[in-house]
Design a protein around this motif. Sequence first.
Motif, PDB file in Angstrom:
ATOM      1  N   UNK A 200       0.853  -1.196   0.000  1.00  0.00           N
ATOM      2  CA  UNK A 200       0.000   0.000   0.000  1.00  0.00           C
ATOM      3  C   UNK A 200       0.884   1.239   0.000  1.00  0.00           C
ATOM      4  N   UNK A 201       0.290   2.344  -0.432  1.00  0.00           N
ATOM      5  CA  UNK A 201       1.040   3.582  -0.505  1.00  0.00           C
ATOM      6  C   UNK A 201       0.285   4.627  -1.289  1.00  0.00           C
ATOM      7  N   UNK A 202       1.024   5.558  -1.879  1.00  0.00           N
ATOM      8  CA  UNK A 202       0.467   6.636  -2.686  1.00  0.00           C
ATOM      9  C   UNK A 202       1.086   6.579  -4.071  1.00  0.00           C
ATOM     10  N   UNK A 203       0.253   6.686  -5.118  1.00  0.00           N
ATOM     11  CA  UNK A 203       0.772   6.843  -6.472  1.00  0.00           C
ATOM     12  C   UNK A 203       0.459   8.263  -6.929  1.00  0.00           C
ATOM     13  N   UNK A 204       1.399   8.873  -7.638  1.00  0.00           N
ATOM     14  CA  UNK A 204       1.210  10.284  -7.991  1.00  0.00           C
ATOM     15  C   UNK A 204       1.885  10.608  -9.316  1.00  0.00           C
ATOM     16  N   UNK A 205       1.384  11.706  -9.934  1.00  0.00           N
ATOM     17  CA  UNK A 205       1.886  12.116 -11.241  1.00  0.00           C
ATOM     18  C   UNK A 205       1.565  13.586 -11.476  1.00  0.00           C
ATOM     19  N   UNK A 206       2.436  14.256 -12.227  1.00  0.00           N
ATOM     20  CA  UNK A 206       2.172  15.630 -12.638  1.00  0.00           C
ATOM     21  C   UNK A 206       1.453  15.692 -13.975  1.00  0.00           C
ATOM     22  N   UNK A 207       1.311  14.559 -14.651  1.00  0.00           N
ATOM     23  CA  UNK A 207       0.679  14.536 -15.982  1.00  0.00           C
ATOM     24  C   UNK A 207      -0.563  13.654 -16.039  1.00  0.00           C
ATOM     25  N   UNK A 208      -0.575  12.559 -15.308  1.00  0.00           N
ATOM     26  CA  UNK A 208      -1.716  11.645 -15.308  1.00  0.00           C
ATOM     27  C   UNK A 208      -2.679  12.048 -14.188  1.00  0.00           C
ATOM     28  N   UNK A 209      -3.869  12.502 -14.550  1.00  0.00           N
ATOM     29  CA  UNK A 209      -4.816  12.974 -13.550  1.00  0.00           C
ATOM     30  C   UNK A 209      -5.509  11.841 -12.800  1.00  0.00           C
ATOM     31  N   UNK A 210      -5.349  10.610 -13.233  1.00  0.00           N
ATOM     32  CA  UNK A 210      -5.816   9.444 -12.480  1.00  0.00           C
ATOM     33  C   UNK A 210      -4.638   8.478 -12.341  1.00  0.00           C
ATOM     34  N   UNK A 211      -3.687   8.817 -11.500  1.00  0.00           N
ATOM     35  CA  UNK A 211      -2.452   8.029 -11.410  1.00  0.00           C
ATOM     36  C   UNK A 211      -2.712   6.603 -10.946  1.00  0.00           C
ATOM     37  N   UNK A 212      -1.823   5.705 -11.368  1.00  0.00           N
ATOM     38  CA  UNK A 212      -1.870   4.306 -10.984  1.00  0.00           C
ATOM     39  C   UNK A 212      -0.494   3.903 -10.464  1.00  0.00           C
ATOM     40  N   UNK A 213      -0.351   2.644 -10.079  1.00  0.00           N
ATOM     41  CA  UNK A 213       0.940   2.174  -9.574  1.00  0.00           C
ATOM     42  C   UNK A 213       1.979   2.085 -10.683  1.00  0.00           C
ATOM     43  N   UNK A 214       1.553   2.278 -11.938  1.00  0.00           N
ATOM     44  CA  UNK A 214       2.511   2.360 -13.036  1.00  0.00           C
ATOM     45  C   UNK A 214       3.229   3.701 -13.052  1.00  0.00           C
TER      46      UNK A 214
ATOM     47  N   UNK B 160       6.162  12.088   0.299  1.00  0.00           N
ATOM     48  CA  UNK B 160       6.449  12.291  -1.111  1.00  0.00           C
ATOM     49  C   UNK B 160       7.687  13.175  -1.226  1.00  0.00           C
ATOM     50  N   UNK B 161       8.681  12.730  -1.959  1.00  0.00           N
ATOM     51  CA  UNK B 161       9.940  13.463  -2.074  1.00  0.00           C
ATOM     52  C   UNK B 161      10.301  13.668  -3.542  1.00  0.00           C
ATOM     53  N   UNK B 162      11.348  14.471  -3.753  1.00  0.00           N
ATOM     54  CA  UNK B 162      11.880  14.739  -5.107  1.00  0.00           C
ATOM     55  C   UNK B 162      10.823  15.326  -6.033  1.00  0.00           C
ATOM     56  N   UNK B 163       9.936  16.144  -5.467  1.00  0.00           N
ATOM     57  CA  UNK B 163       8.924  16.813  -6.280  1.00  0.00           C
ATOM     58  C   UNK B 163       9.529  18.035  -6.964  1.00  0.00           C
ATOM     59  N   UNK B 164       8.844  18.539  -7.966  1.00  0.00           N
ATOM     60  CA  UNK B 164       9.299  19.717  -8.707  1.00  0.00           C
ATOM     61  C   UNK B 164       8.604  20.967  -8.161  1.00  0.00           C
ATOM     62  N   UNK B 165       9.357  22.057  -7.898  1.00  0.00           N
ATOM     63  CA  UNK B 165       8.728  23.278  -7.374  1.00  0.00           C
ATOM     64  C   UNK B 165       7.656  23.836  -8.304  1.00  0.00           C
ATOM     65  N   UNK B 166       6.654  24.454  -7.676  1.00  0.00           N
ATOM     66  CA  UNK B 166       5.589  25.156  -8.404  1.00  0.00           C
ATOM     67  C   UNK B 166       4.942  24.278  -9.477  1.00  0.00           C
ATOM     68  N   UNK B 167       4.619  23.046  -9.067  1.00  0.00           N
ATOM     69  CA  UNK B 167       4.040  22.070  -9.999  1.00  0.00           C
ATOM     70  C   UNK B 167       2.794  21.445  -9.385  1.00  0.00           C
ATOM     71  N   UNK B 168       1.776  21.265 -10.201  1.00  0.00           N
ATOM     72  CA  UNK B 168       0.553  20.620  -9.747  1.00  0.00           C
ATOM     73  C   UNK B 168       0.682  19.104  -9.892  1.00  0.00           C
ATOM     74  N   UNK B 169       0.356  18.390  -8.808  1.00  0.00           N
ATOM     75  CA  UNK B 169       0.410  16.933  -8.796  1.00  0.00           C
ATOM     76  C   UNK B 169      -0.977  16.358  -8.510  1.00  0.00           C
ATOM     77  N   UNK B 170      -1.178  15.141  -9.016  1.00  0.00           N
ATOM     78  CA  UNK B 170      -2.385  14.375  -8.733  1.00  0.00           C
ATOM     79  C   UNK B 170      -1.948  13.101  -8.003  1.00  0.00           C
ATOM     80  N   UNK B 171      -2.657  12.767  -6.936  1.00  0.00           N
ATOM     81  CA  UNK B 171      -2.282  11.565  -6.190  1.00  0.00           C
ATOM     82  C   UNK B 171      -3.520  10.826  -5.710  1.00  0.00           C
ATOM     83  N   UNK B 172      -3.337   9.552  -5.404  1.00  0.00           N
ATOM     84  CA  UNK B 172      -4.388   8.781  -4.742  1.00  0.00           C
ATOM     85  C   UNK B 172      -3.751   7.593  -4.026  1.00  0.00           C
TER      86      UNK B 172
END
Length: 465
Positions: free
Chosen positions: A67-81, A103-115
Amino acid sequence: MKDTYIKIIAFSISVIMLMSSCSKTTTPSSNTVPSVVTNNVILNVTSTTAQSGGTVTSDGGVVVSANGICFSATNQTPTIADTKTTDAVSNSGLTVTPYTSNLTSLTPNTTYYLRAYATNSIGTGYGSVIKFTTSSNLLAVNTIVSTLAGNGTPGYAEGTGNGAIFNNPQGIVVDANGNIFVSDTYNNYIRKITPQGTTSLIAGNGNIGLINGAAINAQFYGPQGMAFDANNNLYVADAGNNVIRKITQDGNVSTFAGIGIGGYHDGSGPLFSYFKNPSAIAFDAKGNMYIADKANNAIRKVTVAGLDSTIAGSANGSPGYADATGTSAAFRQPYALVIDASGNIYVADQGNSAIRKVTPAGVVTTIAGGPTQSSILNIPTGLAIDKTGNLFIADESGRVLEYTTSNVLYVLAGSSNIAGYVDGAGTTATFNQPASIAVDANGSIYVADKGNNCIRKLIISNQVH
């Protein structure tokens, strides 16, 4: 004849076994992918880091392997891929199991989607999608905590700074001039503190009772939350007396609402209403009063015309947890409330470990925390709102938090379930059951630190939102 009989029996057995075998192979499995809920807020966002998490509400009948969190700056419905965290798994059957992700190594001033996600041998289940934006700078929120008045010793004395003494202060509010007013609950006094930390007595004679009249002769019983109206009259939730008291600028105390008997009844006038341990008050822009009727598990309203009604919460006072409209919604010991410029009411729902929102139409939703997310908000007992709409929360477990208009929750100071009395920066500072909170026009924050018998002051030296 005997051989024929034996053959018939053998054939029958074969048919039965075949049918049984077919039945076993065609019966669908009751096992499913896990059910998981995404935490409804993002915590402590900086330019490159954030905190989130989820709650596994059901393992689907199969052991959860990840279990955990999957996240993306481009995919608005992120998956474990996509990018994901992998957090410690606690397999406990159908028992609710929360977890926290960094959540680490994120990019400044960027919108992310997670679930949130959880995986078992059947597959992966996902929670709802949350969106957030990282800060444009590298700094986190920095807060400095100091003591404005009081010294940790219970008792009563007027003075300046640590020369003043309080006994379990549980209510706090700031006036337009920056003066702080405190419900000194166990002393049954209403007191004033100047911005320089000098205290004075406003109302009460120290004895338990329900006596109106001149402020110096008035009696209270466990006063808690307070609020000013547009004319600078001070109103007090006199919890032990089950009433709301009014203190005019010229020092006269009266009973504004309630009859002094604990109960639950909406009356045709405020003096015909029954309350039970009311703990907080707020006014909207039209002058209507809203009351956190704690022991009745309801949010009550007294109009300018004096009509009392229940805005949200059970019509019979029963505790519960339900997002709904009006009396179909349920609270569990609503302890504090504030109102924003649009007339929305925010409630510290103590027993449900949640901050709830009530629209002017009475629609109740949960904006942070909840019974399955007590690690986010443990025991919220105080709420304040600044001029831009950010919420400040006193969590009695030992923290002061901020919930921004960007839907991000920051821990400003203190640590959950760590009691102490230490001034300092951020989480190095400690509190002992912070009970209520107020913010002045300059953004300074004041906390009634109940267990430490003092009033603390917080200055935020860096805002990243």
